[in-house]
Design a protein around this motif. Structure first.
Motif, PDB file in Angstrom:
ATOM      1  N   ALA A 127     -27.938  59.267   4.705  1.00  4.90           N
ATOM      2  CA  ALA A 127     -26.511  59.620   4.670  1.00  4.90           C
ATOM      3  C   ALA A 127     -25.911  59.449   6.063  1.00  4.90           C
ATOM      4  CB  ALA A 127     -26.346  61.079   4.239  1.00  4.90           C
ATOM      5  N   ARG A 128     -24.581  59.640   6.140  1.00  7.61           N
ATOM      6  CA  ARG A 128     -23.973  59.791   7.460  1.00  7.61           C
ATOM      7  C   ARG A 128     -24.600  61.018   8.112  1.00  7.61           C
ATOM      8  NH1 ARG A 128     -18.087  57.761   7.092  1.00  7.61           N
ATOM      9  NH2 ARG A 128     -17.995  56.915   4.995  1.00  7.61           N
ATOM     10  N   ASP A 131     -23.563  64.525   7.026  1.00  5.82           N
ATOM     11  CA  ASP A 131     -23.780  64.898   5.616  1.00  5.82           C
ATOM     12  C   ASP A 131     -25.252  65.081   5.264  1.00  5.82           C
ATOM     13  OD1 ASP A 131     -21.064  64.666   5.307  1.00  5.82           O
ATOM     14  OD2 ASP A 131     -21.169  62.608   4.532  1.00  5.82           O
ATOM     15  N   ALA A 165     -28.884  55.384  -2.915  1.00  8.17           N
ATOM     16  CA  ALA A 165     -27.554  55.718  -3.430  1.00  8.17           C
ATOM     17  C   ALA A 165     -27.710  56.575  -4.678  1.00  8.17           C
ATOM     18  CB  ALA A 165     -26.784  54.443  -3.757  1.00  8.17           C
ATOM     19  N   LEU A 170     -24.811  60.331  -2.601  1.00  9.53           N
ATOM     20  CA  LEU A 170     -24.386  59.267  -1.692  1.00  9.53           C
ATOM     21  C   LEU A 170     -23.821  58.163  -2.583  1.00  9.53           C
ATOM     22  CD1 LEU A 170     -24.559  58.500   1.425  1.00  9.53           C
ATOM     23  CD2 LEU A 170     -26.415  56.978   0.721  1.00  9.53           C
ATOM     24  N   ASP A 171     -22.486  58.152  -2.713  1.00 11.29           N
ATOM     25  CA  ASP A 171     -21.934  57.167  -3.650  1.00 11.29           C
ATOM     26  C   ASP A 171     -21.978  55.779  -3.014  1.00 11.29           C
ATOM     27  OD1 ASP A 171     -19.739  56.877  -1.975  1.00 11.29           O
ATOM     28  OD2 ASP A 171     -18.490  58.244  -3.134  1.00 11.29           O
ATOM     29  N   SER A 173     -19.814  53.673  -1.932  1.00  7.41           N
ATOM     30  CA  SER A 173     -19.047  53.357  -0.718  1.00  7.41           C
ATOM     31  C   SER A 173     -19.693  54.009   0.510  1.00  7.41           C
ATOM     32  CB  SER A 173     -17.581  53.765  -0.858  1.00  7.41           C
ATOM     33  OG  SER A 173     -17.471  55.167  -0.906  1.00  7.41           O
ATOM     34  N   ASP A 174     -20.216  55.220   0.359  1.00 10.59           N
ATOM     35  CA  ASP A 174     -20.921  55.849   1.486  1.00 10.59           C
ATOM     36  C   ASP A 174     -22.220  55.093   1.809  1.00 10.59           C
ATOM     37  OD1 ASP A 174     -19.078  57.804   2.080  1.00 10.59           O
ATOM     38  OD2 ASP A 174     -19.953  59.266   0.711  1.00 10.59           O
ATOM     39  N   GLN A 176     -22.698  51.963   1.395  1.00 15.56           N
ATOM     40  CA  GLN A 176     -22.292  50.749   2.112  1.00 15.56           C
ATOM     41  C   GLN A 176     -21.921  51.069   3.553  1.00 15.56           C
ATOM     42  OE1 GLN A 176     -22.573  47.668   1.548  1.00 15.56           O
ATOM     43  NE2 GLN A 176     -23.180  47.761  -0.609  1.00 15.56           N
ATOM     44  N   TRP A 177     -21.288  52.231   3.767  1.00 14.96           N
ATOM     45  CA  TRP A 177     -20.955  52.618   5.143  1.00 14.96           C
ATOM     46  C   TRP A 177     -22.233  52.748   5.971  1.00 14.96           C
ATOM     47  CZ3 TRP A 177     -22.210  56.116   8.828  1.00 14.96           C
ATOM     48  CH2 TRP A 177     -21.357  56.210   9.936  1.00 14.96           C
ATOM     49  N   VAL A 178     -23.249  53.410   5.416  1.00 10.60           N
ATOM     50  CA  VAL A 178     -24.522  53.575   6.138  1.00 10.60           C
ATOM     51  C   VAL A 178     -25.145  52.207   6.420  1.00 10.60           C
ATOM     52  CG1 VAL A 178     -26.873  54.503   5.992  1.00 10.60           C
ATOM     53  CG2 VAL A 178     -24.929  55.890   5.217  1.00 10.60           C
ATOM     54  N   ARG A 181     -23.294  50.418   9.172  1.00  8.52           N
ATOM     55  CA  ARG A 181     -23.579  51.069  10.468  1.00  8.52           C
ATOM     56  C   ARG A 181     -24.930  50.594  11.006  1.00  8.52           C
ATOM     57  NH1 ARG A 181     -22.644  52.064  14.881  1.00  8.52           N
ATOM     58  NH2 ARG A 181     -23.587  53.788  16.002  1.00  8.52           N
TER      59      ARG A 181
END
Ligand code: SF4
Length: 199
Positions: A127-128, A131, A165, A170-171, A173-174, A176-178, A181
């Motif tokens: 996760a971020r 979170d 996911a 962790l949906d 879009s999150d 994908q953000w991870v 990053r």
């Protein structure tokens, strides 16, 4: 800590998917300090298992697989949970096997010392950073995991970052953000897998 004190909860004698490109055995070590909501191996979470395999039996098995297996992957649980892991890895390396490690990056300082001993690592990034505790149910777990990711990248050890996911935790879009990053940090391999809650 002597290698033969490593507590092993399971062994997969042959796999071609746990260490990309290599035929490997997987040693599942006992114990993990985190309690992730979707943990797939709850039997391996306690420090002691109900049916541990003696380390001498693992070594005997590997002795008989020299020339047939390329690598041994240490998985868990969380392999870095146990103090005997470096010695166990060194013993297996000395037998001529490549070493793979699956880790969630729980202990960055231990991981940093291990990296020179391993040939490939699969590191979970869940996760971020802010979170993380929602998944691991453990304070400061995000700092540990993201620092471990930095250490893996700095080491140059071949890697695969794995993101799980899940619609509740962790949906897409999150996830994908991870992924983005990690790619921005220099990762060369990042996979997103679809998770399911245990039970
Ligand atoms: S870090 Fe891995 S082994 Fe530990 S609780 Fe989470 S999913 Fe399970």
């Amino acid at each position: 800590m002597a290698a033969d004190t490593l507590r092993v909860g399971g062994l997969v004698p042959l796999t071609s998917i746990d260490y990309p490109g290599e035929l490997a055995a997987v040693v599942f070590t006992q114990g993990c300090a985190w309690r992730c909501v979707y943990c797939h191996n709850p039997d391996l979470l306690p420090a002691r298992g109900d049916s541990e395999i003696p380390w001498s039996q693992i070594i005997e098995f590997l002795d008989n697989r020299r020339g047939l297996l390329d690598a041994v992957v240490f998985s868990g649980g969380e392999p870095t949970f146990q103090a005997a892991l470096p010695q166990a890895i060194e013993q297996v390396r000395d037998m001529g096997f490549k070493i793979g490690l699956h880790s969630a990056g729980i202990y960055p300082r231990k991981l940093e010392r291990l990296l020179p001993l391993i040939d490939w690592i699969g590191l979970d990034v869940k996760a971020r950073q802010a979170d993380y505790h929602l998944i691991t149910r453990t304070r400061d777990s995000g700092e540990a995991a993201w620092h471990s990711a930095e250490l893996v990248l700095a080491s140059g050890v071949p890697h695969q970052f794995r993101i799980t996911a899940h619609p509740d935790w962790l949906d897409d879009s999150d996830a994908q953000w991870v992924r983005q990053r990690l790619l921005a940090m220099g990762a060369s391999s990042v996979v997103i897998q679809q998770g399911r809650l245990h039970g």
